[in-house]
Design an enzyme around this catalytic site. Structure first.
Site, PDB file in Angstrom:
ATOM      1  N   GLY A  27      16.334 -46.078  33.800  1.00 48.40           N
ATOM      2  CA  GLY A  27      16.028 -47.232  33.110  1.00 48.40           C
ATOM      3  C   GLY A  27      16.684 -48.297  33.768  1.00 48.40           C
ATOM      4  O   GLY A  27      17.762 -48.672  34.074  1.00 48.40           O
ATOM      5  N   ARG A  88      12.210 -42.804  37.835  1.00 46.44           N
ATOM      6  CA  ARG A  88      12.836 -41.463  37.149  1.00 46.44           C
ATOM      7  C   ARG A  88      11.924 -40.424  38.156  1.00 46.44           C
ATOM      8  O   ARG A  88      10.770 -40.253  37.950  1.00 46.44           O
ATOM      9  CB  ARG A  88      12.300 -41.036  35.837  1.00 46.44           C
ATOM     10  CG  ARG A  88      13.069 -42.261  34.821  1.00 46.44           C
ATOM     11  CD  ARG A  88      13.122 -41.739  33.403  1.00 46.44           C
ATOM     12  NE  ARG A  88      13.415 -42.939  32.333  1.00 46.44           N
ATOM     13  CZ  ARG A  88      14.490 -43.378  32.250  1.00 46.44           C
ATOM     14  NH1 ARG A  88      15.526 -43.071  32.779  1.00 46.44           N
ATOM     15  NH2 ARG A  88      14.306 -44.558  31.274  1.00 46.44           N
TER      16      ARG A  88
HETATM   17  O1  F6P Z   1      18.156 -45.368  28.963  1.00 46.53           O
HETATM   18  C1  F6P Z   1      17.482 -46.608  28.755  1.00 46.53           C
HETATM   19  C2  F6P Z   1      16.562 -46.457  27.771  1.00 46.53           C
HETATM   20  O2  F6P Z   1      15.919 -47.689  27.450  1.00 46.53           O
HETATM   21  C3  F6P Z   1      16.665 -45.751  26.472  1.00 46.53           C
HETATM   22  O3  F6P Z   1      17.339 -46.424  25.557  1.00 46.53           O
HETATM   23  C4  F6P Z   1      15.475 -45.252  25.988  1.00 46.53           C
HETATM   24  O4  F6P Z   1      15.566 -43.846  25.214  1.00 46.53           O
HETATM   25  C5  F6P Z   1      14.932 -44.919  27.263  1.00 46.53           C
HETATM   26  O5  F6P Z   1      15.586 -45.815  28.409  1.00 46.53           O
HETATM   27  C6  F6P Z   1      13.371 -45.220  27.377  1.00 46.53           C
HETATM   28  O6  F6P Z   1      12.902 -44.927  28.842  1.00 46.53           O
HETATM   29  P1  F6P Z   1      11.439 -45.223  29.384  1.00 46.53           P
HETATM   30  O7  F6P Z   1      11.653 -46.736  29.507  1.00 46.53           O
HETATM   31  O8  F6P Z   1      11.402 -44.448  30.783  1.00 46.53           O
HETATM   32  O9  F6P Z   1      10.309 -44.957  28.278  1.00 46.53           O
END
Ligand code: F6P
Length: 339
Positions: A27, A88
């Site tokens: 993220g 990711r």
């Molecule tokens: O790790 C950062 C974060 O914003 C978390 O707080 C949250 O659970 C996750 O990433 C959300 O991920 P994505 O943007 O891939 O949905």
């Protein structure tokens, strides 16, 4: 082992550092750009070449590389997001994906890599370094602030201030209507963002995964505090709280107390954007320079951390396996003040 001039065994010397790679992964977090700038310029100042790896591990696998000069990182210190983009990568989780990533690093003659990200990113670096002996140093970048061994991760302070600004606004409308708002904040399995923003906003209840007892506080607040005072309330809910997210908890409260005026606000990805605060910029800059120092010192598989404002080195395996503890004293303070 090799033989030296005296015929004795010696450990082969690592190739002198000439070119480093840098990438952001997982993220995004405000302040990642400040870290990219600091790493790039500190490396150039030490006569190292710098390659930006775009789109995290996926870009590494695909050889999505750009060379970085000082002017390429100009004007990014104060911007949110990451100029190198992030991803990711499912492919990197496979041995075939990691082999491709290693071959791309080799082809580009990258001697060492700085990874900016959270625990998933450092786990990836650890695995690749074990399989192919790649020299990695990490900089913690995540709004969750959930890494063991560092007081701060890049982006946390900005996200905290974003949440506080949003909840201050929600409080205005909550007061005007006499409503209870369940505000859900990010943090994955960690409650630090919810806890500290809850304190900063004077939330009536703070629900976090690290403590169960706040659920009693919620019951007490609804049955006594809220009903008697006929006023409004803010319940901060960490997304990782065991009772489920804000929607689920609010739904239960609605069922149990149909007379109450309940609303839910999920702050979502607004928490990940925006200009980094001064604190995030300073931390990112200090950690970026420290990452280059560590690489030049031949350090590997460590995360740069901050302990009481001082730079520390934390082995990757500790940083990812252990938890960042919360200050439970803050929960006591919150209870004490909510009379
Ligand atoms: O790790 C950062 C974060 O914003 C978390 O707080 C949250 O659970 C996750 O990433 C959300 O991920 P994505 O943007 O891939 O949905």
């Amino acid at each position: 082992m090799t033989m030296n001039d005296t015929g004795m065994e010696s450990t082969p010397k690592r190739k002198k550092l000439q070119k480093i790679g840098i990438f952001t992964s997982g993220g995004d977090a405000p302040g990642m750009n400040a870290a990219i700038r600091a790493v790039t310029r500190a490396a150039l100042a030490n006569k190292l070449k710098v390659v930006g790896i775009r789109r995290g591990y996926q870009g590494m696998i695909e050889g999505d590389f750009i060379s970085l000069k000082s002017s390429d990182v100009s004007g990014i210190l104060q911007t949110g997001g990451t100029m190198l983009k992030t991803a990711r990568s499912a492919e990197f989780r496979t041995p075939e994906g990691r082999e491709k990533a290693y071959q791309q690093l080799k082809k580009a003659e990258i001697d060492a890599v700085v990874v900016i990200g959270g625990d998933g990113s450092f786990t990836g670096a650890l695995v690749l370094s074990q399989e192919y002996d790649v020299q990695f140093v990490g900089i913690p970048g995540t709004i969750d602030n959930d890494m063991y061994g560092t007081d701060y991760t890049i982006g946390y302070d900005t996200a905290l201030n974003t949440v506080v600004e949003a909840v201050d606004k929600i409080k205005d409308t909550a007061r005007s209507h006499g409503r209870i708002f369940f505000v859900e904040v990010m943090g994955r399995e960690a409650g630090l963002l919810a806890l500290n923003s809850g304190i900063a906003c004077g939330a009536e209840v703070i629900l976090i995964p690290e403590s169960n007892e706040q659920h009693d506080a919620l019951k007490k607040f609804i049955s006594k505090g809220y009903k008697n005072k006929e006023t409004s309330g803010i319940v901060m809910v960490a997304e990782g709280d065991e009772a489920g997210g804000a929607l689920k908890i609010a739904e239960q409260v609605r069922k149990d107390h149909p007379d109450l005026d309940v609303r839910v606000s999920i702050l979502g990805h607004i928490q990940r954007g925006g200009r980094p605060t001064a604190r995030d910029r300073v931390n990112a800059t200090k950690m970026g320079v420290a990452a280059i120092d560590a690489l030049l010192d031949d350090q590997k598989s460590i995360m740069i951390g901050l302990d009481n404002e001082k730079i520390v080195h934390v082995p990757f395996n500790k940083a990812v396996k252990m938890n960042h503890s919360i200050d439970t004293n803050l929960l006591d303070i919150q209870k004490l003040l909510n009379i």
